[in-house]
Design an enzyme around this catalytic site. Structure first.
Site, PDB file in Angstrom:
ATOM      1  N   ASP A  30      -7.705  17.965 -21.900  1.00 42.94           N
ATOM      2  CA  ASP A  30      -8.310  17.615 -23.188  1.00 42.94           C
ATOM      3  C   ASP A  30      -7.978  16.159 -23.518  1.00 42.94           C
ATOM      4  OD1 ASP A  30      -9.309  19.528 -25.812  1.00 42.94           O
ATOM      5  OD2 ASP A  30      -8.677  17.472 -26.219  1.00 42.94           O
ATOM      6  N   ASN A  85     -12.930  28.530 -29.775  1.00 38.45           N
ATOM      7  CA  ASN A  85     -13.450  28.438 -31.135  1.00 38.45           C
ATOM      8  C   ASN A  85     -14.954  28.688 -31.100  1.00 38.45           C
ATOM      9  OD1 ASN A  85     -10.883  27.657 -32.153  1.00 38.45           O
ATOM     10  ND2 ASN A  85     -11.255  25.560 -31.450  1.00 38.45           N
ATOM     11  N   GLY A  91     -13.731  25.810 -35.981  1.00 44.41           N
ATOM     12  CA  GLY A  91     -13.227  24.586 -35.357  1.00 44.41           C
ATOM     13  C   GLY A  91     -13.965  24.158 -34.105  1.00 44.41           C
ATOM     14  N   SER A  93     -16.290  22.083 -31.976  1.00 49.83           N
ATOM     15  CA  SER A  93     -16.925  20.770 -32.129  1.00 49.83           C
ATOM     16  C   SER A  93     -17.806  20.409 -30.940  1.00 49.83           C
ATOM     17  CB  SER A  93     -15.858  19.684 -32.333  1.00 49.83           C
ATOM     18  OG  SER A  93     -14.986  19.633 -31.225  1.00 49.83           O
ATOM     19  N   HIS A  98     -16.023  26.834 -23.978  1.00 50.87           N
ATOM     20  CA  HIS A  98     -14.790  26.326 -23.359  1.00 50.87           C
ATOM     21  C   HIS A  98     -13.609  27.133 -23.844  1.00 50.87           C
ATOM     22  CE1 HIS A  98     -15.670  23.969 -26.989  1.00 50.87           C
ATOM     23  NE2 HIS A  98     -14.359  23.897 -27.201  1.00 50.87           N
TER      24      HIS A  98
HETATM   25  P1  5GP Z   1     -13.502  22.522 -29.865  1.00 52.40           P
HETATM   26  O1  5GP Z   1     -13.178  21.647 -31.057  1.00 52.40           O
HETATM   27  O2  5GP Z   1     -15.008  22.609 -29.668  1.00 52.40           O
HETATM   28  O3  5GP Z   1     -12.833  23.863 -29.856  1.00 52.40           O
HETATM   29  O4  5GP Z   1     -12.897  21.781 -28.603  1.00 52.40           O
HETATM   30  C1  5GP Z   1     -13.477  20.640 -28.063  1.00 52.40           C
HETATM   31  C2  5GP Z   1     -12.372  19.888 -27.374  1.00 52.40           C
HETATM   32  O5  5GP Z   1     -12.963  18.904 -26.558  1.00 52.40           O
HETATM   33  C3  5GP Z   1     -11.437  19.138 -28.342  1.00 52.40           C
HETATM   34  O6  5GP Z   1     -10.101  19.623 -28.167  1.00 52.40           O
HETATM   35  C4  5GP Z   1     -11.591  17.684 -27.957  1.00 52.40           C
HETATM   36  O7  5GP Z   1     -10.384  16.962 -27.997  1.00 52.40           O
HETATM   37  C5  5GP Z   1     -12.154  17.779 -26.553  1.00 52.40           C
HETATM   38  N1  5GP Z   1     -13.007  16.657 -26.195  1.00 52.40           N
HETATM   39  C6  5GP Z   1     -14.003  16.111 -26.946  1.00 52.40           C
HETATM   40  N2  5GP Z   1     -14.598  15.104 -26.285  1.00 52.40           N
HETATM   41  C7  5GP Z   1     -13.960  15.020 -25.079  1.00 52.40           C
HETATM   42  C8  5GP Z   1     -14.130  14.162 -23.947  1.00 52.40           C
HETATM   43  O8  5GP Z   1     -14.991  13.277 -23.897  1.00 52.40           O
HETATM   44  N3  5GP Z   1     -13.297  14.365 -22.888  1.00 52.40           N
HETATM   45  C9  5GP Z   1     -12.332  15.346 -22.913  1.00 52.40           C
HETATM   46  N4  5GP Z   1     -11.562  15.446 -21.819  1.00 52.40           N
HETATM   47  N5  5GP Z   1     -12.164  16.165 -23.947  1.00 52.40           N
HETATM   48  C10 5GP Z   1     -12.959  16.014 -25.019  1.00 52.40           C
END
Ligand code: 5GP
Ligand code: ZN
Length: 112
Positions: A30, A85, A91, A93, A98
């Site tokens: 991440d 999420n 949460g 995003s 994933h």
């Molecule tokens: P969510 O908020 O959808 O549960 O998790 C999305 C995750 O993707 C977040 O923890 C965020 O830090 C990660 N993330 C967002 N953009 C990128 C990226 O460009 N590269 C990586 N490696 N992680 C990302």
């Protein structure tokens, strides 16, 4: 899906720190780690979230959990958390399924 961030990471169009890859899934660190170990495991086929899992695509979810167990063993992780999420209020995003895998620090329950 052409406008999906994680599909672009799978394609190599956006760089990532790869942890594991096979025909069905991809794991990478991440970009904003919330624990000393924090990687994401995603299916290569685009699925929006757990809410889109069904009888036609659920085999990849079982596979991802086998991969998580394998990586955890290899990395000597004996305690860790797996989180997915679903929807903005929870949460989410990035709208490509994933599973967060977090380890290496004390964690609270229930989550905030
Ligand atoms: P969510 O908020 O959808 O549960 O998790 C999305 C995750 O993707 C977040 O923890 C965020 O830090 C990660 N993330 C967002 N953009 C990128 C990226 O460009 N590269 C990586 N490696 N992680 C990302
Ligand atoms: Zn995608």
């Amino acid at each position: 899906m052409s406008d999906c961030l994680f599909c672009k990471i799978i394609a190599g169009d956006i760089p990532s720190s790869k942890v594991y890859e096979d025909d069905l899934c991809f794991a990478f660190n991440d970009i904003a780690p919330q624990a000393p170990t924090h990687f994401l495991v995603i299916p290569k086929a685009h699925i929006g979230s757990v809410s889109e899992v069904n009888g036609d695509n659920s085999a990849v979810v079982a596979h991802i959990f086998e991969v998580i167990a394998k990586i955890a063993k290899e990395q000597g992780m004996d305690s860790y958390r797996v989180v997915s999420n679903i929807g903005e209020q929870a949460g989410q995003s990035v709208f490509h399924l994933h599973f967060h895998v977090l380890s290496g620090r004390d964690m609270t329950w229930p989550p905030g």
